[in-house]
Design a protein around this motif. Structure first.
Motif, PDB file in Angstrom:
ATOM      1  N   VAL A  24       0.812  -1.122   0.139  1.00 35.52           N
ATOM      2  CA  VAL A  24       0.020  -0.057  -0.172  1.00 35.52           C
ATOM      3  C   VAL A  24       0.720   1.183  -0.056  1.00 35.52           C
ATOM      4  O   VAL A  24       1.733   1.404   0.956  1.00 35.52           O
ATOM      5  CB  VAL A  24      -0.850  -0.056   1.180  1.00 35.52           C
ATOM      6  CG1 VAL A  24      -2.174  -1.011   1.186  1.00 35.52           C
ATOM      7  CG2 VAL A  24      -0.193  -0.185   2.443  1.00 35.52           C
ATOM      8  N   TYR A  27      -0.640   4.686   3.895  1.00 33.65           N
ATOM      9  CA  TYR A  27      -1.105   3.886   5.111  1.00 33.65           C
ATOM     10  C   TYR A  27      -2.470   3.752   5.545  1.00 33.65           C
ATOM     11  O   TYR A  27      -3.170   2.849   5.880  1.00 33.65           O
ATOM     12  CB  TYR A  27      -0.370   4.438   6.475  1.00 33.65           C
ATOM     13  CG  TYR A  27       0.012   3.279   7.417  1.00 33.65           C
ATOM     14  CD1 TYR A  27       0.330   2.117   7.326  1.00 33.65           C
ATOM     15  CD2 TYR A  27      -1.230   3.554   8.617  1.00 33.65           C
ATOM     16  CE1 TYR A  27       0.262   1.153   8.488  1.00 33.65           C
ATOM     17  CE2 TYR A  27      -1.172   2.632   9.662  1.00 33.65           C
ATOM     18  CZ  TYR A  27      -0.520   1.395   9.587  1.00 33.65           C
ATOM     19  OH  TYR A  27      -0.395   0.664  10.440  1.00 33.65           O
ATOM     20  N   ILE A  30      -5.235   0.849   4.104  1.00 35.62           N
ATOM     21  CA  ILE A  30      -5.383  -0.441   4.782  1.00 35.62           C
ATOM     22  C   ILE A  30      -6.776  -0.299   5.323  1.00 35.62           C
ATOM     23  O   ILE A  30      -7.483  -1.327   5.362  1.00 35.62           O
ATOM     24  CB  ILE A  30      -4.227  -0.572   5.913  1.00 35.62           C
ATOM     25  CG1 ILE A  30      -2.946  -0.630   5.179  1.00 35.62           C
ATOM     26  CG2 ILE A  30      -4.813  -1.692   6.776  1.00 35.62           C
ATOM     27  CD1 ILE A  30      -1.993  -0.514   6.142  1.00 35.62           C
ATOM     28  N   GLU A  31      -7.297   0.643   5.889  1.00 34.89           N
ATOM     29  CA  GLU A  31      -8.500   0.759   6.517  1.00 34.89           C
ATOM     30  C   GLU A  31      -9.948   0.590   5.426  1.00 34.89           C
ATOM     31  O   GLU A  31     -10.894  -0.404   5.798  1.00 34.89           O
ATOM     32  CB  GLU A  31      -8.946   1.931   7.079  1.00 34.89           C
ATOM     33  CG  GLU A  31      -8.111   2.509   8.216  1.00 34.89           C
ATOM     34  CD  GLU A  31      -8.348   3.765   8.979  1.00 34.89           C
ATOM     35  OE1 GLU A  31      -9.471   4.445   8.481  1.00 34.89           O
ATOM     36  OE2 GLU A  31      -7.488   4.253   9.564  1.00 34.89           O
ATOM     37  N   PHE A  33      -9.281  -1.305   2.618  1.00 35.29           N
ATOM     38  CA  PHE A  33      -8.795  -2.434   1.584  1.00 35.29           C
ATOM     39  C   PHE A  33      -9.887  -3.480   1.295  1.00 35.29           C
ATOM     40  O   PHE A  33     -10.529  -3.773   2.253  1.00 35.29           O
ATOM     41  CB  PHE A  33      -7.651  -2.954   2.393  1.00 35.29           C
ATOM     42  CG  PHE A  33      -7.092  -4.035   1.362  1.00 35.29           C
ATOM     43  CD1 PHE A  33      -6.245  -3.388   0.415  1.00 35.29           C
ATOM     44  CD2 PHE A  33      -7.047  -5.422   1.291  1.00 35.29           C
ATOM     45  CE1 PHE A  33      -5.591  -4.550  -0.648  1.00 35.29           C
ATOM     46  CE2 PHE A  33      -6.693  -6.130   0.517  1.00 35.29           C
ATOM     47  CZ  PHE A  33      -5.995  -5.867  -0.517  1.00 35.29           C
ATOM     48  N   PHE A  69       0.405  -6.099   5.188  1.00 33.99           N
ATOM     49  CA  PHE A  69       0.487  -5.089   4.600  1.00 33.99           C
ATOM     50  C   PHE A  69       1.810  -4.285   4.638  1.00 33.99           C
ATOM     51  O   PHE A  69       2.295  -4.264   5.662  1.00 33.99           O
ATOM     52  CB  PHE A  69      -0.640  -3.884   5.031  1.00 33.99           C
ATOM     53  CG  PHE A  69      -2.002  -4.225   4.717  1.00 33.99           C
ATOM     54  CD1 PHE A  69      -2.761  -4.068   3.637  1.00 33.99           C
ATOM     55  CD2 PHE A  69      -2.634  -4.925   6.015  1.00 33.99           C
ATOM     56  CE1 PHE A  69      -3.866  -4.549   3.452  1.00 33.99           C
ATOM     57  CE2 PHE A  69      -4.170  -5.142   5.543  1.00 33.99           C
ATOM     58  CZ  PHE A  69      -4.769  -4.922   4.437  1.00 33.99           C
ATOM     59  N   HIS A  71       4.032  -0.982   3.826  1.00 35.00           N
ATOM     60  CA  HIS A  71       3.977   0.604   3.457  1.00 35.00           C
ATOM     61  C   HIS A  71       5.453   1.274   3.621  1.00 35.00           C
ATOM     62  O   HIS A  71       5.826   1.219   4.249  1.00 35.00           O
ATOM     63  CB  HIS A  71       3.041   1.056   4.534  1.00 35.00           C
ATOM     64  CG  HIS A  71       2.821   2.483   4.329  1.00 35.00           C
ATOM     65  ND1 HIS A  71       3.419   3.716   5.400  1.00 35.00           N
ATOM     66  CD2 HIS A  71       2.376   3.377   3.333  1.00 35.00           C
ATOM     67  CE1 HIS A  71       3.404   4.960   4.742  1.00 35.00           C
ATOM     68  NE2 HIS A  71       2.804   4.739   3.894  1.00 35.00           N
ATOM     69  N   LYS A  81       2.015  -3.825   8.890  1.00 34.34           N
ATOM     70  CA  LYS A  81       0.618  -3.855   9.297  1.00 34.34           C
ATOM     71  C   LYS A  81       0.197  -5.357   9.174  1.00 34.34           C
ATOM     72  O   LYS A  81      -0.131  -5.901   7.963  1.00 34.34           O
ATOM     73  CB  LYS A  81      -0.390  -2.929   8.969  1.00 34.34           C
ATOM     74  CG  LYS A  81      -1.685  -3.224   9.347  1.00 34.34           C
ATOM     75  CD  LYS A  81      -2.148  -2.565  10.715  1.00 34.34           C
ATOM     76  CE  LYS A  81      -3.583  -2.653  11.065  1.00 34.34           C
ATOM     77  NZ  LYS A  81      -3.448  -2.875  12.517  1.00 34.34           N
ATOM     78  N   GLN A  83      -2.819  -8.248   9.688  1.00 35.10           N
ATOM     79  CA  GLN A  83      -4.334  -8.138  10.158  1.00 35.10           C
ATOM     80  C   GLN A  83      -5.022  -9.568   9.967  1.00 35.10           C
ATOM     81  O   GLN A  83      -4.563 -10.223   8.797  1.00 35.10           O
ATOM     82  CB  GLN A  83      -5.034  -7.186   8.907  1.00 35.10           C
ATOM     83  CG  GLN A  83      -6.462  -6.831   9.228  1.00 35.10           C
ATOM     84  CD  GLN A  83      -6.706  -5.685   8.329  1.00 35.10           C
ATOM     85  OE1 GLN A  83      -6.973  -5.812   7.072  1.00 35.10           O
ATOM     86  NE2 GLN A  83      -7.279  -4.538   9.010  1.00 35.10           N
ATOM     87  N   ASP A  97       2.815  -6.756  14.041  1.00 37.00           N
ATOM     88  CA  ASP A  97       2.145  -5.633  13.625  1.00 37.00           C
ATOM     89  C   ASP A  97       2.713  -4.293  14.232  1.00 37.00           C
ATOM     90  O   ASP A  97       3.195  -3.942  15.436  1.00 37.00           O
ATOM     91  CB  ASP A  97       0.701  -5.717  14.252  1.00 37.00           C
ATOM     92  CG  ASP A  97      -0.339  -4.641  13.883  1.00 37.00           C
ATOM     93  OD1 ASP A  97       0.009  -4.256  12.638  1.00 37.00           O
ATOM     94  OD2 ASP A  97      -1.441  -4.254  14.508  1.00 37.00           O
TER      95      ASP A  97
END
Length: 170
Positions: A24, A27, A30-31, A33, A69, A71, A81, A83, A97
């Motif tokens: 990504v 950043y 990500i929310e 995605f 993720f 970044h 990150k 998840q 994380d």
């Protein structure tokens, strides 16, 4: 799908263990995605016609697929990150994380993290049995299949009679 002696199917470990690695640029992306949309399009390339990817995709939940993720930062480092890698253990190592890593270490650490996630999923599986248990079961199966149900004296007598008869006829 293989069958266990008890008759229950054993899922193959390859395609069922999926880990997504996502690059990504921002950043905040990500929310937003779209993982649920991408799960219908993702394939490992190992799926067979008997175990089609469409049937697998429908059963794969968004929370079951770990996503790493990556970044890039302005400094040349990379923020990680992780998840969806939940289960008995929340932290999958070597990457955790929020970790910041260099370009030099990024490839190795991502690879080791994916390997650890897959191993952990395999160990958490109900149908997994360690190699020494499978080996013992196979040996027991072979023993039961080829067991000669004779008393010990009868067994030795039959062994020596066959050898004695072969030597006498030669």
């Amino acid at each position: 799908m293989k069958k266990l002696p008890q008759g229950r199917p054993v899922p193959p470990l390859g395609p069922e263990t999926r880990v997504s690695v996502v690059w990504v640029e921002r950043y905040d992306d990500i929310e937003n995605f779209p993982l649920s949309d991408l799960l219908t399009e993702i394939s490992t390339g190992v799926e067979t016609t008997a175990n089609s990817s469409t049937s697998l995709r429908s059963t794969t939940l968004e929370k079951e697929v770990p996503v790493i993720f990556i970044h890039p930062l302005n400094t040349g480092l990379f923020r990680i990150k992780i998840q969806g890698a939940t289960g008995k253990f929340n932290m999958v190592i070597p990457l955790v994380d929020g970790m910041i890593v260099s370009r030099r270490a990024l490839g190795f650490l991502v690879r080791q993290t994916v390997i650890n996630i897959c191993r952990r999923k395999r160990l958490e599986s109900d149908s997994y049995s360690p190699p020494h248990v499978r080996r013992k079961q196979k040996i027991t199966d072979i023993v039961n299949k080829y067991r000669n149900k004779q008393l010990e004296p009868e067994f030795y007598t039959s062994l020596f009679q066959e050898v004695g008869l072969k030597n006498c006829t030669s």
